[in-house]
Each structure stands twice: as structure tokens, then as C-alpha cells.
Design a protein around this motif. Sequence first.
Motif, mmCIF file in Angstrom:
data_model
loop_
_atom_site.group_PDB
_atom_site.id
_atom_site.type_symbol
_atom_site.label_atom_id
_atom_site.label_comp_id
_atom_site.label_asym_id
_atom_site.label_seq_id
_atom_site.Cartn_x
_atom_site.Cartn_y
_atom_site.Cartn_z
ATOM 1 N N PHE A 114 0.762 -1.245 0.000
ATOM 2 C CA PHE A 114 0.000 0.000 0.000
ATOM 3 C C PHE A 114 0.791 1.293 0.000
ATOM 4 C CE2 PHE A 114 -3.732 -1.764 -0.458
ATOM 5 C CZ PHE A 114 -4.813 -1.286 0.230
ATOM 6 N N GLN A 116 3.666 2.092 0.135
ATOM 7 C CA GLN A 116 5.061 2.139 -0.232
ATOM 8 C C GLN A 116 5.263 2.809 -1.574
ATOM 9 O OE1 GLN A 116 6.802 -1.672 0.111
ATOM 10 N NE2 GLN A 116 7.135 -1.487 2.305
ATOM 11 N N PRO A 117 6.364 3.493 -1.723
ATOM 12 C CA PRO A 117 6.663 4.288 -2.887
ATOM 13 C C PRO A 117 6.684 3.477 -4.167
ATOM 14 C CG PRO A 117 8.405 4.471 -1.222
ATOM 15 C CD PRO A 117 7.340 3.645 -0.651
ATOM 16 N N ALA A 118 5.784 3.754 -5.026
ATOM 17 C CA ALA A 118 6.016 3.645 -6.453
ATOM 18 C C ALA A 118 6.282 2.283 -7.055
ATOM 19 C CB ALA A 118 7.179 4.533 -6.843
ATOM 20 N N LEU A 119 6.249 1.224 -6.326
ATOM 21 C CA LEU A 119 6.523 -0.040 -6.985
ATOM 22 C C LEU A 119 5.338 -0.528 -7.780
ATOM 23 C CD1 LEU A 119 8.738 -1.925 -4.464
ATOM 24 C CD2 LEU A 119 9.279 -1.125 -6.750
ATOM 25 N N GLU A 120 4.172 -0.153 -7.332
ATOM 26 C CA GLU A 120 2.975 -0.677 -7.970
ATOM 27 C C GLU A 120 2.756 -0.055 -9.339
ATOM 28 O OE1 GLU A 120 -0.932 -2.599 -6.140
ATOM 29 O OE2 GLU A 120 0.015 -0.931 -5.131
ATOM 30 N N PRO A 122 0.625 0.950 -12.504
ATOM 31 C CA PRO A 122 -0.783 1.295 -12.698
ATOM 32 C C PRO A 122 -1.515 0.043 -13.119
ATOM 33 C CG PRO A 122 0.646 2.808 -13.878
ATOM 34 C CD PRO A 122 1.524 1.816 -13.206
ATOM 35 N N VAL A 123 -2.630 -0.195 -12.547
ATOM 36 C CA VAL A 123 -3.301 -1.475 -12.698
ATOM 37 C C VAL A 123 -3.743 -1.728 -14.125
ATOM 38 C CG1 VAL A 123 -4.951 -2.941 -11.550
ATOM 39 C CG2 VAL A 123 -4.186 -0.836 -10.492
ATOM 40 N N LEU A 124 -3.606 -0.734 -14.930
ATOM 41 C CA LEU A 124 -4.133 -0.837 -16.283
ATOM 42 C C LEU A 124 -3.524 -2.006 -17.040
ATOM 43 C CD1 LEU A 124 -3.927 2.941 -16.958
ATOM 44 C CD2 LEU A 124 -5.842 1.577 -16.124
ATOM 45 N N PHE B 13 -11.893 1.515 -16.790
ATOM 46 C CA PHE B 13 -10.823 2.325 -16.229
ATOM 47 C C PHE B 13 -10.999 3.782 -16.598
ATOM 48 C CE2 PHE B 13 -9.117 -1.854 -17.216
ATOM 49 C CZ PHE B 13 -8.650 -2.234 -15.969
ATOM 50 N N TYR B 14 -10.494 4.610 -15.717
ATOM 51 C CA TYR B 14 -10.271 6.000 -16.081
ATOM 52 C C TYR B 14 -8.778 6.207 -16.070
ATOM 53 C CZ TYR B 14 -9.562 10.958 -15.740
ATOM 54 O OH TYR B 14 -9.116 12.228 -15.964
ATOM 55 N N SER B 20 -5.207 7.508 -12.360
ATOM 56 C CA SER B 20 -5.943 6.416 -12.976
ATOM 57 C C SER B 20 -6.824 5.758 -11.921
ATOM 58 C CB SER B 20 -4.994 5.397 -13.604
ATOM 59 O OG SER B 20 -4.255 4.740 -12.595
ATOM 60 N N ASP B 22 -9.354 2.307 -11.331
ATOM 61 C CA ASP B 22 -9.900 1.031 -11.766
ATOM 62 C C ASP B 22 -11.224 0.823 -11.048
ATOM 63 O OD1 ASP B 22 -10.628 -1.654 -11.878
ATOM 64 O OD2 ASP B 22 -8.551 -2.332 -12.041
ATOM 65 N N VAL B 27 -9.299 0.686 -7.296
ATOM 66 C CA VAL B 27 -7.929 1.103 -7.016
ATOM 67 C C VAL B 27 -7.672 2.424 -7.722
ATOM 68 C CG1 VAL B 27 -5.515 0.598 -7.503
ATOM 69 C CG2 VAL B 27 -7.037 -1.218 -6.707
ATOM 70 N N VAL B 29 -4.699 5.323 -8.554
ATOM 71 C CA VAL B 29 -3.258 5.563 -8.568
ATOM 72 C C VAL B 29 -3.001 6.989 -9.032
ATOM 73 C CG1 VAL B 29 -1.061 4.894 -9.595
ATOM 74 C CG2 VAL B 29 -2.738 3.137 -9.018
ATOM 75 N N GLU B 33 1.660 6.261 -7.727
ATOM 76 C CA GLU B 33 1.594 5.866 -6.332
ATOM 77 C C GLU B 33 0.145 5.622 -5.964
ATOM 78 O OE1 GLU B 33 3.720 7.376 -2.235
ATOM 79 O OE2 GLU B 33 4.269 8.178 -4.199
ATOM 80 N N ARG B 34 -0.050 4.546 -5.256
ATOM 81 C CA ARG B 34 -1.416 4.204 -4.935
ATOM 82 C C ARG B 34 -2.009 5.148 -3.902
ATOM 83 N NH1 ARG B 34 -4.351 -1.442 -4.027
ATOM 84 N NH2 ARG B 34 -6.280 -0.567 -3.199
ATOM 85 N N ARG B 39 -13.765 4.205 2.273
ATOM 86 C CA ARG B 39 -14.881 3.816 1.429
ATOM 87 C C ARG B 39 -15.650 5.009 0.882
ATOM 88 N NH1 ARG B 39 -16.567 0.172 -0.775
ATOM 89 N NH2 ARG B 39 -14.772 -0.837 0.138
#
Lengths: 128, 128
Positions: A114, A116-120, A122-124, B13-14, B20, B22, B27, B29, B33-34, B39
Motif C-alpha cells: 500500500f 510504499q513508494p512507487a513499486l505498484e 498502474p493497474v491498467l 478504467f479511467y 488512474s 480502476d 484502485v 493511482v 503511487e497508490r 470507502r
Amino acid sequence: MGLLQESTNEGQFYRDEHLSLDFHQQVVVLDHERMTLTRKEYDLLALLVGHAGEIIPREALLLRVWGYGAEIRTRTLDVHIRRLRKKLGTYADQYIETIFGIGYRFQPFHAPRFAQPALERPVLAISA
Amino acid sequence: MGLLQESTNEGQFYRDEHLSLDFHQQVVVLDHERMTLTRKEYDLLALLVGHAGEIIPREALLLRVWGYGAEIRTRTLDVHIRRLRKKLGTYADQYIETIFGIGYRFQPFHAPRFAQPALERPVLAISA
DNA sequence: CCTGCTTTTACAAAGTTTTTACATGTCCGC
DNA sequence: GCGGACATGTAAAAACTTTGTAAAAGCAGG
């Protein structure tokens, strides 16, 4: 998605740096040491690990491990989560996340998290 | 789950330069970064983003996110808008516009903008 | 009956949402 | 412009909800 007993699995495994789980033999090993779990503890952990990375709502956990419907008010899930965390030792919070208001999620040891910086990514990119 | 059911957004998606969302995984981002949202924060943002470019009246937001009818007097919408803006950081006012006396509007990052309200303000005074 | 596992109980702690109270901003008639 | 009326912004507190925890009680198999 997989029910509690992934029955016809010719021996499925989960494995990461510290934890491994043999779904067929129902054996869990943490840092080369066997974890002794009670039945409910194992069922709960197996369900979470079997869906590693996914959020599993309390409702779903209560239904699949306990057979409880939404009308039942109980804290037994929380208590079991606590026991699992205790047995997972140092890695407890790394492995089992609480998703407030929803449920829990098991994360593989190296999973990006969650805040944490930037590893994730974009879910796209996931789709397709 | 929330009473917000944007069923037509299933698996959509947007996305723009910085943000972005989802709708299926819920989700968000921001700049890789997430964003962690509660809620209500998510429901509100999702409703706004799901209607990007459109003005959504306060009434509609209160009805769809909170289930409130017009008789209820509350400032909770404003407070949630504020929290969203805070989490959107620098882009906050670029993304979430206040439409005075009506409601709010989410604008994609590069959306062309008019000098604020400009609904119909004939610029008659210019004539010589 | 023991004994170990599971569930409940009863609070504590943490997280979320709403309200409150006041500041600031906008519209509009004068 | 000026001022009143009303809408929105904001911080902080209060109210509420969910989760964590220790301990006791319940329960089933041997």
C-alpha cells in the motif's frame, strides 16, 4: 474461485522466501520449521494463501471456513487471525494485511504494499 | 458494500496523465503511487470521475453516495471533498471544481477550462 | 472427566464518518 | 464599491464503527 479444498490438485504448493504451504499434504513450513496449526487455523491460512494478493472479505472467510452466513455475529475470525499472526512471528503483519471494513489479504513476502513508494504499476496493464 | 452501484462501470478504467482509477478493483493511482482512500472517499471520487466533465449537483452526490434526501442538512460532503482534494495534492483544484450553488465537477487533467463560471455572461460591456 | 481446540465475552485500540463552529468566498441588489 | 444573505472551506471534536486482545467459557474427542 477455489473452494476450501482444492481437491483434485496433484499437490499444489505455495512458496516464498520464508513460507511454504503444501495444499495437498496440508503442511506449512516457516523458515524451515514446521508450523503446527489447528484445523481452523490451517483452513483459514490456506484460504488466504490460496488467494494470495487478493482481498478476501470477512463474509467470504466466515462462509468458507465456518459456513456462517451474513447474519451471524462473531469475533472468532479475528481471534483466529490473531493466532495465525502470532505463529507467523515477525512476518505476521507483512503476510496478513487487514483491509479495514472489508476483510483480510495474504501477501507474498515480496509483494509491493500500500503506502510504499512507487513499486505498484498502474493497474491498467493487468487487463487482457 | 457501499450503496453506490455504478454497474455500467464494471471492469472499466479511467486514466489521464496523473490519475488512474480502476472501477472494478476500486484502485486509484496518482502519479504511479497508490492512493489509499476510505470507502466514502472512494465512492465519492468514483462517482465524480465516472462522470468526468459533468457537473454533479450536491443533491445527487448526497443521494448516491450517502442515500440522503434533500431534507437532510449536512456538511459531510464538503468535508469529504476536502479530504479528496488533500489527497490529490497539487492537482486538487485542477481535478475537482466547485460549481457554486450547484455542486462539483471532476475534470480530466487536460480538459479545456473556461474562466470559472461563465455560464452565460454576455460580454456586452466590451462594445465601444 | 481430561484435554486441547474453538467460540464468546468484554474491553481496548484504531480507523472512519459526521457534526460543530467559525472563516472565507460568491452572488446580487442597492 | 458595499453589505447582507447564503454557500462553501476548514480544523477540530465528537460520534460511531471496526478490529485487536486477553481471558473465560463452551465443547467435542479420547
